[in-house]
Structures are given as C-alpha cells and as structure tokens.
Design a protein around this motif. Structure first.
Motif, PDB file in Angstrom:
ATOM      1  N   GLU A 286      -8.494  -5.391  10.008  1.00  0.00           N
ATOM      2  CA  GLU A 286      -9.590  -5.636  10.088  1.00  0.00           C
ATOM      3  C   GLU A 286     -10.293  -5.097   8.710  1.00  0.00           C
ATOM      4  N   ILE A 287     -11.140  -6.155   8.114  1.00  0.00           N
ATOM      5  CA  ILE A 287     -11.804  -5.932   6.873  1.00  0.00           C
ATOM      6  C   ILE A 287     -13.409  -6.240   7.160  1.00  0.00           C
ATOM      7  N   LYS A 288     -14.205  -5.410   6.542  1.00  0.00           N
ATOM      8  CA  LYS A 288     -15.625  -5.372   6.393  1.00  0.00           C
ATOM      9  C   LYS A 288     -15.953  -6.444   5.341  1.00  0.00           C
ATOM     10  N   ASP A 289     -16.852  -7.273   5.677  1.00  0.00           N
ATOM     11  CA  ASP A 289     -17.373  -8.204   4.668  1.00  0.00           C
ATOM     12  C   ASP A 289     -18.412  -7.448   3.738  1.00  0.00           C
ATOM     13  N   ARG A 290     -19.110  -8.235   3.061  1.00  0.00           N
ATOM     14  CA  ARG A 290     -20.137  -7.792   2.130  1.00  0.00           C
ATOM     15  C   ARG A 290     -21.416  -7.132   2.820  1.00  0.00           C
ATOM     16  N   PHE A 291     -21.471  -7.485   4.182  1.00  0.00           N
ATOM     17  CA  PHE A 291     -22.600  -7.186   4.934  1.00  0.00           C
ATOM     18  C   PHE A 291     -22.199  -5.998   5.809  1.00  0.00           C
ATOM     19  N   GLY A 292     -20.804  -5.672   5.636  1.00  0.00           N
ATOM     20  CA  GLY A 292     -20.567  -4.560   6.718  1.00  0.00           C
ATOM     21  C   GLY A 292     -19.883  -4.956   8.107  1.00  0.00           C
ATOM     22  N   ARG A 293     -19.847  -6.504   8.460  1.00  0.00           N
ATOM     23  CA  ARG A 293     -19.492  -7.046   9.325  1.00  0.00           C
ATOM     24  C   ARG A 293     -17.972  -7.093   9.529  1.00  0.00           C
ATOM     25  N   PRO A 294     -17.315  -6.536  10.559  1.00  0.00           N
ATOM     26  CA  PRO A 294     -15.897  -6.753  10.865  1.00  0.00           C
ATOM     27  C   PRO A 294     -15.141  -8.283  10.860  1.00  0.00           C
ATOM     28  N   VAL A 295     -14.399  -8.416  10.054  1.00  0.00           N
ATOM     29  CA  VAL A 295     -13.697  -9.643  10.076  1.00  0.00           C
ATOM     30  C   VAL A 295     -12.081  -9.402   9.958  1.00  0.00           C
TER      31      VAL A 295
ATOM     32  N   SER B 257      -5.421  -5.572  -2.805  1.00  0.00           N
ATOM     33  CA  SER B 257      -6.310  -4.322  -1.985  1.00  0.00           C
ATOM     34  C   SER B 257      -5.736  -3.099  -2.087  1.00  0.00           C
ATOM     35  N   ASP B 258      -6.619  -2.206  -2.189  1.00  0.00           N
ATOM     36  CA  ASP B 258      -6.285  -0.755  -2.145  1.00  0.00           C
ATOM     37  C   ASP B 258      -6.193  -0.458  -0.557  1.00  0.00           C
ATOM     38  N   HIS B 259      -6.377  -1.171   0.349  1.00  0.00           N
ATOM     39  CA  HIS B 259      -6.380  -0.942   1.872  1.00  0.00           C
ATOM     40  C   HIS B 259      -4.765  -0.222   2.317  1.00  0.00           C
ATOM     41  N   PRO B 260      -4.736   1.105   2.624  1.00  0.00           N
ATOM     42  CA  PRO B 260      -3.402   1.764   2.842  1.00  0.00           C
ATOM     43  C   PRO B 260      -2.178   0.824   3.561  1.00  0.00           C
ATOM     44  N   LEU B 261      -2.721  -0.111   4.401  1.00  0.00           N
ATOM     45  CA  LEU B 261      -1.562  -0.933   5.147  1.00  0.00           C
ATOM     46  C   LEU B 261      -1.061  -1.865   3.860  1.00  0.00           C
ATOM     47  N   VAL B 262      -2.005  -2.492   3.321  1.00  0.00           N
ATOM     48  CA  VAL B 262      -1.606  -3.332   2.313  1.00  0.00           C
ATOM     49  C   VAL B 262      -0.567  -2.836   1.027  1.00  0.00           C
ATOM     50  N   ALA B 263      -1.392  -1.728   0.608  1.00  0.00           N
ATOM     51  CA  ALA B 263      -0.707  -0.927  -0.517  1.00  0.00           C
ATOM     52  C   ALA B 263       0.735  -0.436  -0.244  1.00  0.00           C
ATOM     53  N   ALA B 264       0.964   0.007   1.174  1.00  0.00           N
ATOM     54  CA  ALA B 264       2.074   0.501   1.644  1.00  0.00           C
ATOM     55  C   ALA B 264       3.188  -0.469   1.780  1.00  0.00           C
TER      56      ALA B 264
ATOM     57  N   LEU C  52     -14.781 -11.281  -3.067  1.00  0.00           N
ATOM     58  CA  LEU C  52     -16.053 -11.119  -2.535  1.00  0.00           C
ATOM     59  C   LEU C  52     -15.569 -11.906  -0.923  1.00  0.00           C
ATOM     60  N   GLN C  53     -14.535 -12.236  -0.683  1.00  0.00           N
ATOM     61  CA  GLN C  53     -14.284 -13.038   0.523  1.00  0.00           C
ATOM     62  C   GLN C  53     -13.493 -12.111   1.433  1.00  0.00           C
ATOM     63  N   PRO C  54     -13.849 -12.173   2.600  1.00  0.00           N
ATOM     64  CA  PRO C  54     -13.035 -11.510   3.698  1.00  0.00           C
ATOM     65  C   PRO C  54     -11.779 -12.073   3.738  1.00  0.00           C
ATOM     66  N   THR C  55     -11.510 -13.276   3.702  1.00  0.00           N
ATOM     67  CA  THR C  55     -10.068 -14.034   3.903  1.00  0.00           C
ATOM     68  C   THR C  55      -9.062 -13.633   2.873  1.00  0.00           C
TER      69      THR C  55
END
Length: 400
Positions: A347-356, A275-282, A306-309
């Motif tokens: 917190e990650i947004k799923d394919r439908f924009g919902r927070p997970v 993932s390129d999420h800043p917290l993960v990338a760092a 495709l999976q928020p998990t």
C-alpha cells in the motif's frame, strides 16, 4: 647523553675511569629497523590517542601496527631495546587488547603478506601498491577454485548452440552492468571463457545487509564453480574483457491481420523500482512491474516518482518487448492473470496522503518473465500460470 671527545677519554683514562659510551652507529640494522617500526606505532598513538587495533574493518596500516606491537611486546630482546624509548608505556600494555595468536616471529614483509598486502619489497609501508581485503581474497579464491563438472556432457550442446547464435548475430555481447543480470540461464564471458549460470540458490542477507546467493556456474572448459553471486559480480566488474551475452532477439511477438480491437503496435515493459520502501528494498531484484503500453516506454514512465502506480519512486527499465497487431488490453489482462499468485501486496500513499494499492507489481524473477514472453510468442501463454513455490510456469488447471 653527552658525547666525549678524545681529550675527555684520555683524562678519564688517567683518572682510572672506564667510560661505557654507546657511540652512534653501534646498533645493528635489525635494531634500527625495530626502532623505526616502533616509532611508527608511537606516532599512531600520538595521532589517535589509542593503540592500533585489529579487525578487518580497520585501516590496513592500523592492522599492521597492531600486529607489529604484539610482536614487539612478546620478544624480550625487543622490549629491552625499546623500553628506554617507550615514554607512552606501549610495551607495558597501554590499551592492550586480545589479538590473534602470534607464535611466529615475522618481519614487516611477512606481516604484509599475512594481511593480504602486495608490496614491491623496497617501498615504504606508506607506498603500498595494492591492498586486498579478506573478503576480496575469499572472492578471488572462489573464482579460481573450480572443479571438474561431472555432467558437462549435457551442457556441451548448450555451449555449441550459444556460439552458433553469437556467430549468426542472434545473440550479442554487451558490457556487464547489473547484479540483476546474474540469473538462471544467463551467459557471460569471464577471463576469456563462456560461463553459464545453471542455478541460483536461496537468496540470503549478508551481515552487511546485502542480498546474495550461492550459484552453480559451468564454464566452457568443463569446470564448474559454486561461487557466490557477489563474487561473480565483482569478478565481472574487475575483468576489463568480461561481457554479458544477451538473450536471443525476440523480434515482433505477433504479426498478421489487424482485427477491429487490435492495437497497431505496443510494448510490454518490465520495470524495477528505486523505492526505499522496506518490502521493495529487501526484494529489489525480484520485484517487477509488468505492463503493456501503446506509448513509448519513456513517455509511460515520465514523472514516475509522482505516481502511486510506480510506487511514488523512480524506476529502471529492465526489459521491453515490441508487439504488433495485438489487443493490448487483453494481453495485459492475461499477463496479470498468469502472475496473479505473485502479486506484490503493498500500500502506497499518493501525493495527497490517500492509500493506494498498485496492481501491476509482482515478485517474480526476470528469467520467468522471459519464459512468459516465449509462451506469448508461441501462443500458449493462456495455458500457464506462475507458481511461486516452484518458481516456474505451470500448466493452469482448467475449470469444467
């Protein structure tokens, strides 16, 4: 300038005129070399519209031209020779910049050596065989500069055991692949010597935005080095004979009679996110997903992006451990309790924009996960929890 024939010379002599003509070939080899070198600087100026600049990030030829121009400007005999040819005003300071001190008169071979360039002494400058950056030179020095290990006696038994495990097939050698393989307790073969990573210091970010850390590495010849992690990584990648020594084969973690709620088999898997999420990338080398599955790991991670998990991104399999006759759900619960203090808050947004908020990601070094697996094998994992402050497994405090 017009050339005079012998008849012209005779006529001028008759008229009492002394003609001072500079014939071809009258320049010394040094003067010819100075002119040729200056012409290369002129061609650079014509091509780029500026004088060559200093700086490690610039092309090696530009850096050489910049140092050469500094030398030519400083030497009066060179200025006298080149001024008639300097139609661009380079000697008078066009685009002048502050440059490194240059108190010595160096020829091009000396300049090449100063810039870390290896030539064969006869090649043209455009045919350099190898160019090393200052960073590469520093890293090479780090690898070469080892000191005597003052407490090597305590490491001798580890090297002996390592060799015995290699001979018995308990450990294997594999090509080095990832920087993440460099961790406390990891083993390598570098330059024909076994190397043991004793310590990994605090991780920091370089000016280039890359993570690095200072290591303590002990070698089987009784020496040690405080090199950087990236220095060791480059050395392992650059040594065609280098190898990573694997951890001991764990084999089945559990065996015995299968109980009613046990799974016949399963797998603990450890993943790293792309993932390129800043917290993960760092914190990519620390962030791991730890789970248990009764499927193949390939099936479990299919469609990860495709999976928020899986943080809506592809993943890399870091390690797997086979299980036999174990309650998969209970084991997964225990593992998540052990590493609960290091759970990744994201917190990650799923394919439908919902927070997970994914539950199976933890900020924990790989070597700690290996220690936890050993505790599982011993049947003592329920007595431990992970302490992020000490970066170690600690005995859990039981409630009365």
């Amino acid at each position: 300038m017009a050339k005079f024939t012998d008849e012209d010379d005779a006529l001028l002599e008759e008229l009492g005129v002394e003609a001072e003509t500079k014939r071809e070939g009258s320049r010394t080899p040094r003067e010819e070399r100075i002119i040729a070198g200056f012409e290369e600087v002129q061609r650079f100026y014509e091509k780029h519209g500026r004088v060559p600049q200093h700086g490690e990030g610039r092309d090696i030829f530009e850096r050489l031209y910049a140092v050469r121009l500094d030398r030519l400007r400083e030497q009066q005999d060179c200025r006298d020779l080149l001024t008639p040819l300097d139609h661009q005003g380079l000697l008078s300071g066009v685009g002048a910049q502050s440059s490194p001190p240059a108190s010595e008169e160096l020829d091009d071979d000396a300049l090449l050596a100063e810039l870390g360039v290896e030539g064969d002494g006869s090649s043209e400058i455009s045919e350099l065989r190898h160019v090393r950056s200052a960073t590469e030179r520093r890293e090479a020095e780090e690898i070469a500069n080892r000191e005597k290990c003052p407490d090597f006696d305590q490491f001798k038994p580890l090297f002996k055991k390592m060799q015995e495990e290699l001979s018995a097939g308990i450990r294997q050698t594999r090509p080095f692949e990832l920087k993440a393989e460099i961790r406390p307790g990891s083993w390598f073969i570098l330059g024909g010597q076994k190397a043991y990573v004793v310590e990994v210091g605090e991780i920091f970010t370089t000016p280039q935005g890359r993570t690095d850390a200072r290591l303590r590495v002990v070698f089987d010849n009784g020496t040690q080095s405080g090199m950087l992690m990236r220095s060791l990584q480059r050395a392992l990648n650059g040594d065609k004979t280098s190898r990573r020594i694997t951890d001991p084969s764990a084999g089945p973690l559990f065996s015995g009679q299968q109980e009613e709620d046990d799974q016949a088999s399963g797998t603990i898997y450890v993943l790293r996110s792309k993932s390129d999420h800043p917290l993960v990338a760092a914190n990519r080398d620390l962030v791991h997903k730890i789970g248990v599955t009764n499927l193949s790991v390939e099936q479990r991670i299919a469609g990860a992006r495709l999976q928020p998990t899986f943080l809506m991104a592809d993943v890399e399999v870091v390690a797997t451990y086979k299980l036999f006759n174990v309650n998969r759900t209970k084991l997964e619960t225990v593992l998540h309790r052990v590493f609960g203090a290091a759970q990744l808050k994201i917190e990650i947004k799923d394919r439908f924009g919902r927070p997970v908020v994914p539950q199976e990601w933890f900020m924990v070094p790989r070597f700690i996960i290996d220690e936890a697996v050993e505790k599982i094998k011993e049947g003592t994992i329920i007595d431990y929890v992970y302490d992020p402050k000490s970066v170690a497994l600690a005995l859990a405090t039981r409630k009365m």
